[in-house]
Scaffold this active site. Sequence first.
Site, mmCIF file in Angstrom:
data_model
loop_
_atom_site.group_PDB
_atom_site.id
_atom_site.type_symbol
_atom_site.label_atom_id
_atom_site.label_comp_id
_atom_site.label_asym_id
_atom_site.label_seq_id
_atom_site.Cartn_x
_atom_site.Cartn_y
_atom_site.Cartn_z
ATOM 1 C CG HIS A 104 5.473 4.091 9.352
ATOM 2 N ND1 HIS A 104 5.302 5.605 10.008
ATOM 3 C CD2 HIS A 104 3.739 4.542 9.338
ATOM 4 C CE1 HIS A 104 4.128 5.819 10.383
ATOM 5 N NE2 HIS A 104 3.053 4.965 9.763
ATOM 6 C CD GLU A 124 10.294 6.003 8.944
ATOM 7 O OE1 GLU A 124 10.719 7.280 8.866
ATOM 8 O OE2 GLU A 124 9.750 5.813 8.165
ATOM 9 C CB CYS A 145 6.438 8.604 13.213
ATOM 10 S SG CYS A 145 6.050 7.208 13.476
ATOM 11 C CB CYS A 174 9.662 5.566 12.479
ATOM 12 S SG CYS A 174 8.184 4.865 11.631
#
Length: 150
Positions: free
Chosen positions: A57, A59, A87, A90
């Site tokens: 992801h 992040e 999410c 993260c």
Amino acid sequence: MELNVFNDEHFMKLALQEAQMAFEKGEVPIGAVIVSNKKIIARGHNLTEQLNDVTAHAEMLAITAAANHLGGKYLEKCTLYVTLEPCPMCAGALYWSHIGKVVFGATDEKRGFRSRNAEMLHPKTEMIEGVLAEQAKELLQRFFQERRKK
């Protein structure tokens, strides 16, 4: 009076540029930048398809890059700008990094960390939501509309 061009909108625009790069690669268009002392020290955009890695992801990639840049795992004096609410995965990584501030654009009512009704960020982490949310939301909607057409 001096204008502060290095404000939340400025850095969110740079995160949106990262999201656009993800879009162009066929990735869900989420982008992130991490800032320390008004300088970008890390960037990331989703690469889950390209890397065949569910943890890639925006992040997560930015957190790793920032820690490498600083030479340590804690990001207390840093701010993450990300185009979509993180999410739970993260948010957990952000918790452990002790990030000082999280600024996100669009909310994610289905998969965002706040949908879990839990305090997932570090208690000292400041959070700001809704910065350039419409631009982030529009890019995500355009991405999924194009995918449905295929």
